[in-house]
Design a protein around this motif. Structure first.
Motif, PDB file in Angstrom:
ATOM      1  N   SER A 147       2.205  15.213 -15.106  1.00 27.60           N
ATOM      2  CA  SER A 147       2.290  16.682 -15.136  1.00 27.60           C
ATOM      3  C   SER A 147       3.415  17.131 -16.054  1.00 27.60           C
ATOM      4  CB  SER A 147       2.503  17.215 -13.718  1.00 27.60           C
ATOM      5  OG  SER A 147       2.697  18.616 -13.725  1.00 27.60           O
ATOM      6  N   ARG A 148       4.540  16.486 -16.000  1.00 22.42           N
ATOM      7  CA  ARG A 148       5.671  16.832 -16.865  1.00 22.42           C
ATOM      8  C   ARG A 148       5.345  16.515 -18.326  1.00 22.42           C
ATOM      9  NH1 ARG A 148      10.635  17.658 -14.676  1.00 22.42           N
ATOM     10  NH2 ARG A 148      11.689  16.543 -16.368  1.00 22.42           N
ATOM     11  N   TYR A 149       4.554  15.427 -18.499  1.00 26.05           N
ATOM     12  CA  TYR A 149       4.173  15.064 -19.875  1.00 26.05           C
ATOM     13  C   TYR A 149       3.252  16.134 -20.474  1.00 26.05           C
ATOM     14  CZ  TYR A 149       1.622  12.746 -23.625  1.00 26.05           C
ATOM     15  OH  TYR A 149       1.026  12.446 -24.838  1.00 26.05           O
ATOM     16  N   ILE A 168       4.329   9.485  -7.954  1.00 20.52           N
ATOM     17  CA  ILE A 168       5.302   9.632  -9.032  1.00 20.52           C
ATOM     18  C   ILE A 168       4.596   9.701 -10.383  1.00 20.52           C
ATOM     19  CG2 ILE A 168       7.190   8.467 -10.233  1.00 20.52           C
ATOM     20  CD1 ILE A 168       8.127   7.402  -7.545  1.00 20.52           C
ATOM     21  N   LEU A 169       3.569   8.866 -10.570  1.00 21.84           N
ATOM     22  CA  LEU A 169       2.828   8.884 -11.827  1.00 21.84           C
ATOM     23  C   LEU A 169       2.198  10.256 -12.066  1.00 21.84           C
ATOM     24  CD1 LEU A 169       1.572   7.559 -14.326  1.00 21.84           C
ATOM     25  CD2 LEU A 169      -0.269   6.723 -12.847  1.00 21.84           C
ATOM     26  N   GLN A 170       1.640  10.842 -11.024  1.00 20.55           N
ATOM     27  CA  GLN A 170       1.026  12.156 -11.180  1.00 20.55           C
ATOM     28  C   GLN A 170       2.067  13.207 -11.576  1.00 20.55           C
ATOM     29  OE1 GLN A 170      -0.835  12.721  -7.378  1.00 20.55           O
ATOM     30  NE2 GLN A 170      -2.630  11.440  -7.882  1.00 20.55           N
ATOM     31  N   ARG A 195       3.054   3.979 -15.078  1.00 21.24           N
ATOM     32  CA  ARG A 195       1.842   3.193 -14.859  1.00 21.24           C
ATOM     33  C   ARG A 195       2.163   1.702 -14.712  1.00 21.24           C
ATOM     34  NH1 ARG A 195      -2.167   5.995 -19.389  1.00 21.24           N
ATOM     35  NH2 ARG A 195      -2.556   7.947 -18.216  1.00 21.24           N
ATOM     36  N   GLN A 196       3.167   1.268 -15.453  1.00 17.75           N
ATOM     37  CA  GLN A 196       3.572  -0.145 -15.374  1.00 17.75           C
ATOM     38  C   GLN A 196       3.985  -0.515 -13.958  1.00 17.75           C
ATOM     39  OE1 GLN A 196       6.767  -1.206 -18.119  1.00 17.75           O
ATOM     40  NE2 GLN A 196       7.618  -2.612 -16.601  1.00 17.75           N
ATOM     41  N   ASN A 197       4.800   0.278 -13.327  1.00 11.53           N
ATOM     42  CA  ASN A 197       5.222  -0.017 -11.953  1.00 11.53           C
ATOM     43  C   ASN A 197       4.056   0.077 -10.975  1.00 11.53           C
ATOM     44  OD1 ASN A 197       7.839  -0.725 -12.309  1.00 11.53           O
ATOM     45  ND2 ASN A 197       8.738   1.038 -11.247  1.00 11.53           N
ATOM     46  N   LEU A 198       3.177   1.053 -11.184  1.00 12.00           N
ATOM     47  CA  LEU A 198       2.030   1.196 -10.298  1.00 12.00           C
ATOM     48  C   LEU A 198       1.120  -0.015 -10.385  1.00 12.00           C
ATOM     49  CD1 LEU A 198       0.189   2.766  -8.391  1.00 12.00           C
ATOM     50  CD2 LEU A 198      -0.760   3.954 -10.389  1.00 12.00           C
ATOM     51  N   ASP A 244       0.838  -1.211   0.000  1.00 16.41           N
ATOM     52  CA  ASP A 244       0.000   0.000   0.000  1.00 16.41           C
ATOM     53  C   ASP A 244       0.870   1.256   0.000  1.00 16.41           C
ATOM     54  OD1 ASP A 244      -2.309  -1.504  -0.019  1.00 16.41           O
ATOM     55  OD2 ASP A 244      -2.591  -1.426   2.164  1.00 16.41           O
ATOM     56  N   ASP A 245       1.947   1.246   0.759  1.00 17.16           N
ATOM     57  CA  ASP A 245       2.856   2.407   0.766  1.00 17.16           C
ATOM     58  C   ASP A 245       3.490   2.608  -0.604  1.00 17.16           C
ATOM     59  OD1 ASP A 245       2.278   2.777   3.444  1.00 17.16           O
ATOM     60  OD2 ASP A 245       4.097   1.768   4.158  1.00 17.16           O
ATOM     61  N   ASN A 246       3.886   1.501  -1.244  1.00 14.15           N
ATOM     62  CA  ASN A 246       4.489   1.603  -2.574  1.00 14.15           C
ATOM     63  C   ASN A 246       3.466   2.092  -3.593  1.00 14.15           C
ATOM     64  OD1 ASN A 246       7.099   0.794  -1.850  1.00 14.15           O
ATOM     65  ND2 ASN A 246       6.576  -1.374  -2.041  1.00 14.15           N
ATOM     66  N   ILE A 247       2.228   1.613  -3.461  1.00 15.26           N
ATOM     67  CA  ILE A 247       1.180   2.077  -4.380  1.00 15.26           C
ATOM     68  C   ILE A 247       0.986   3.583  -4.247  1.00 15.26           C
ATOM     69  CG2 ILE A 247      -1.300   1.976  -4.836  1.00 15.26           C
ATOM     70  CD1 ILE A 247      -1.181  -1.014  -4.190  1.00 15.26           C
ATOM     71  N   ALA A 248       0.981   4.066  -3.006  1.00 16.25           N
ATOM     72  CA  ALA A 248       0.828   5.507  -2.782  1.00 16.25           C
ATOM     73  C   ALA A 248       2.010   6.272  -3.362  1.00 16.25           C
ATOM     74  CB  ALA A 248       0.682   5.786  -1.290  1.00 16.25           C
ATOM     75  N   ALA A 249       3.217   5.751  -3.178  1.00 17.43           N
ATOM     76  CA  ALA A 249       4.403   6.427  -3.704  1.00 17.43           C
ATOM     77  C   ALA A 249       4.413   6.406  -5.219  1.00 17.43           C
ATOM     78  CB  ALA A 249       5.659   5.763  -3.147  1.00 17.43           C
ATOM     79  N   PHE A 250       4.052   5.270  -5.812  1.00 16.64           N
ATOM     80  CA  PHE A 250       4.050   5.170  -7.277  1.00 16.64           C
ATOM     81  C   PHE A 250       2.947   6.032  -7.884  1.00 16.64           C
ATOM     82  CE2 PHE A 250       6.002   0.631  -7.146  1.00 16.64           C
ATOM     83  CZ  PHE A 250       7.190   1.184  -6.700  1.00 16.64           C
ATOM     84  N   THR A 251       1.833   6.155  -7.170  1.00 14.17           N
ATOM     85  CA  THR A 251       0.751   7.031  -7.639  1.00 14.17           C
ATOM     86  C   THR A 251       1.221   8.488  -7.671  1.00 14.17           C
ATOM     87  OG1 THR A 251      -0.931   5.532  -6.752  1.00 14.17           O
ATOM     88  CG2 THR A 251      -1.609   7.793  -7.218  1.00 14.17           C
TER      89      THR A 251
END
Length: 476
Positions: free
Chosen positions: A201-203, A195-197, A217-220, A186-193
Motif C-alpha cells: 500500500s505504501r509502495y 506487513i506485506l500488504q 515478500r522474501q520474509n513471507l 502460521d501465525d508468522n505467515i499471517a503477520a508477514f502477510t
C-alpha cells in the motif's frame, strides 16, 4: 579293606556333593562416588515404585504408554524370549531327575534245529530307569546357569519397558513441538502477510521503493518454506508413535496433544549407591556374568568321571525249539566313565567359558559405568536446558520489542525496511529456538527418569506374565 574305605569315601562325596570350581567374586569397577558430580535440583524425588511419567499428569500420555505395553511388538518378542528361557530352565532342570521309560519288544522268528524247523513268538515288556549321579555338581551348575539366564531375560524385559515408555513420551512431546512450531509458523505467515500488504500500500502511494516490497515478500516466503519441514517432522513423529503402539504408520488414536506444555519441575537424582539396584540393564549384566561363572564350573565337572545308575524290571517270554521260557526279570547297573582322551575338547570348553566370563565381566563393568554416565549427562542437560530457556526467554522479549519498534519507525517513515527485515528474522528464530529448547528440556527430564530406572517395571512385567495363559510362566 582298602576297597571298603574307597567305597565309603565315594559314598560320603555322593551325599555331601562336591564342587570343583570356586565361584569367582565380582567387584565393581572401582569405588562408587558418594554423590553425583553434576548439580541437581532440590526437593523430593519420585518413588522408584511409581511410573515416572505420572509427573507429567497427562491422561493422554498414560493411555499411549499403556497401549504400547499391551501391543508393542518389541515387547512381545521380549516376553516370548522370556518364555523360551523358562522352558530352557525346565529342560535343564529335568536332567537332574531320574528318567523312566516303558520299553517293549516282540518278534516272531523261524529257526532250524536238530528236531526240525521251529517257529515261535517272543516278547518282553519292562520299565527302564536311568539316573545320573551329580557327583561334581555338573547338572546343578547347568540348571543354575539356566535359572540366571531366565532372570536376566526378565531384567531385559524390564529394561525394554523402561525404554519403551521413554520413547513413547519423547515422540509424544516431539509431535507436540512440531504442531506448535507449525502453528507458530502460521501465525508468522499471517503477520508477514499483513506487513506485506501494508508495504505494498505504501509502495502504491509512492512512499517506499520496490525493494521494500521484495524484502517483505522474501520474509513471507521464507516463513512459508519452513512450514513443510514441520509438517514432515510431525508426520514422522506420529508414524514412530503408531509403530511403537503396534499400529501401521498414520493410525494414531484421537486426542493428540496440540500444544507443547511446560516441563515438569526438576527432581533430584538421589544417591549413587541407590542407582545400581534400580537399573534392570545392570542387573541383567550381573546375572549373565554369574551364569557364565556357573558354566565354568559345569565345564570343569565335564572332565571328571560320570556315574549313572541304570535299572530295569519287566516280564519276557522267549520261544525256543525246546519250549518257551517266560518270567520276570530285573537288573541294576552302576555305570562309570572317565574321559581319557578327547583331543582337548573339554579343556578347550573350560577355556572358552573362562573367556566368556571375562567378556561378561567387562560388559558388567561397562553397564555400571554407562549407567552413571547417563545420569550425569541427564543432570548436565537438565541444568543447561533450564539456563538456556531463561536466556532464550529474555532474547525473545528483546526481539519482540525490537520488531515492534522497527516496524513503528518504518511505518512512520523514520527508517527504511532493512531493520524490519532483520528484526523479523531474529524474532522468528528466537521463537522457534525457545519452543525447541522447551521440548528438549522435557526430553532431558525423560532422559533423567530413564537413567535413574526404578522398580515399577517388575510389577508391570508381573502383570504381563500373569496375563499369559496356557504357559505357566512366572517371574523368578
Amino acid at each position: 579293606m582298602s576297597l571298603r574305605y574307597l567305597l565309603a569315601a565315594l559314598l560320603l562325596i555322593l551325599l555331601t556333593g562336591c564342587s570343583l570350581h570356586r565361584p569367582q567374586s565380582v567387584e565393581l569397577p572401582g569405588n562408587l562416588p558418594e554423590t553425583f558430580h553434576q548439580p541437581q535440583a532440590q526437593g523430593m524425588r519420585p518413588s522408584p515404585a511409581q511410573p515416572w511419567w505420572t509427573i507429567f499428569a497427562d491422561p493422554a500420555l498414560d493411555e499411549l504408554i499403556n497401549e504400547a505395553f499391551a501391543h508393542n511388538l518389541d515387547l512381545a518378542q521380549a516376553l516370548a524370549r522370556l518364555e523360551q528361557a523358562e522352558a530352557l530352565r525346565r529342560t535343564t532342570g529335568a536332567a537332574r531327575l531320574p528318567r523312566l521309560d516303558l520299553q517293549g519288544q516282540t518278534r516272531r522268528e523261524k529257526s532250524p534245529g536238530i528236531f526240525g524247523e521251529h517257529t515261535g513268538t517272543s516278547y518282553n515288556l519292562s520299565l527302564a530307569a536311568a539316573y545320573e549321579v551329580d557327583l561334581w555338581q555338573k547338572l546343578s551348575k547347568h540348571e543354575r546357569a539356566a535359572d540366571l539366564d531366565l532372570r536376566a531375560a526378565g531384567a531385559d524385559a524390564q529394561t525394554l519397558l523402561l525404554s519403551l515408555s521413554a520413547r513413547i513420551a519423547d515422540f509424544y512431546y516431539l509431535a507436540a513441538e512440531q504442531r506448535s512450531q507449525r502453528d507458530l509458523t502460521d501465525d508468522n505467515i499471517a503477520a508477514f502477510t499483513d506487513i506485506l500488504q501494508r508495504v505494498e500500500s505504501r509502495y502504491r502511494q509512492g512512499l517506499v521503493p520496490a525493494l521494500d516490497v521484495y524484502q517483505a515478500r522474501q520474509n513471507l516466503e521464507a516463513a512459508r518454506a519452513r512450514r513443510p519441514q514441520y509438517e514432515r517432522g510431525l508426520a514422522q513423529a506420529e508414524h514412530a508413535l503408531a509403530v511403537l503402539l503396534g499400529r501401521y504408520p498414520g493410525d494414531l488414536p484421537t486426542g493428540t496433544l496440540m500444544t507443547l506444555p511446560a516441563a515438569p519441575e526438576a527432581f533430584p537424582a538421589g544417591l549413587p549407591s541407590e542407582l545400581l539396584a534400580q537399573r534392570p540393564d545392570v542387573s541383567a549384566a550381573l546375572l549373565r556374568l554369574e551364569a557364565a561363572d556357573a558354566r565354568i564350573a559345569a565345564a570343569v565337572a565335564e572332565r571328571f568321571p560320570t556315574f549313572n545308575l541304570l535299572a530295569a524290571y519287566g516280564y519276557s517270554r522267549n520261544a525256543f525249539i525246546t519250549g518257551d521260557i517266560s518270567g520276570a526279570f530285573w537288573n541294576l547297573i552302576l555305570n562309570a566313565a572317565q574321559p581319557l582322551f578327547d583331543g582337548g575338547r573339554r579343556k578347550a570348553e573350560v577355556e572358552r567359558n573362562e573367556a566368556l566370563f571375562r567378556e561378561r565381566l567387562a560388559a558388567y563393568h561397562g553397564s555400571v559405568i554407562g549407567a552413571f554416565q547417563e545420569v550425569e549427562d541427564a543432570l548436565a542437560a537438565n541444568f543447561a536446558g533450564e539456563e538456556q530457556i531463561m536466556h532464550l526467554e529474555d532474547q525473545n522479549r528483546s526481539t519482540e520489542a525490537a520488531l515492534r519498534l522497527a516496524l513503528d519507525r518504518y511505518l512512520a517513515g523514520l527508517a527504511d525496511y532493512l531493520p524490519v527485515l532483520a528484526a523479523q528474522s531474529a524474532h522468528v528464530e528466537s521463537q522457534s529456538l525457545l519452543l525447541n529448547a522447551r521440548r528438549r528440556l522435557i526430553s532431558d527430564r525423560i532422559s533423567l527418569a530413564r537413567a535413574l530406572g526404578g522398580i515399577w517395571m517388575a510389577q508391570e512385567l508381573e502383570r504381563h506374565l500373569t496375563g499369559i495363559t496356557n504357559q505357566g510362566i512366572h517371574q523368578p
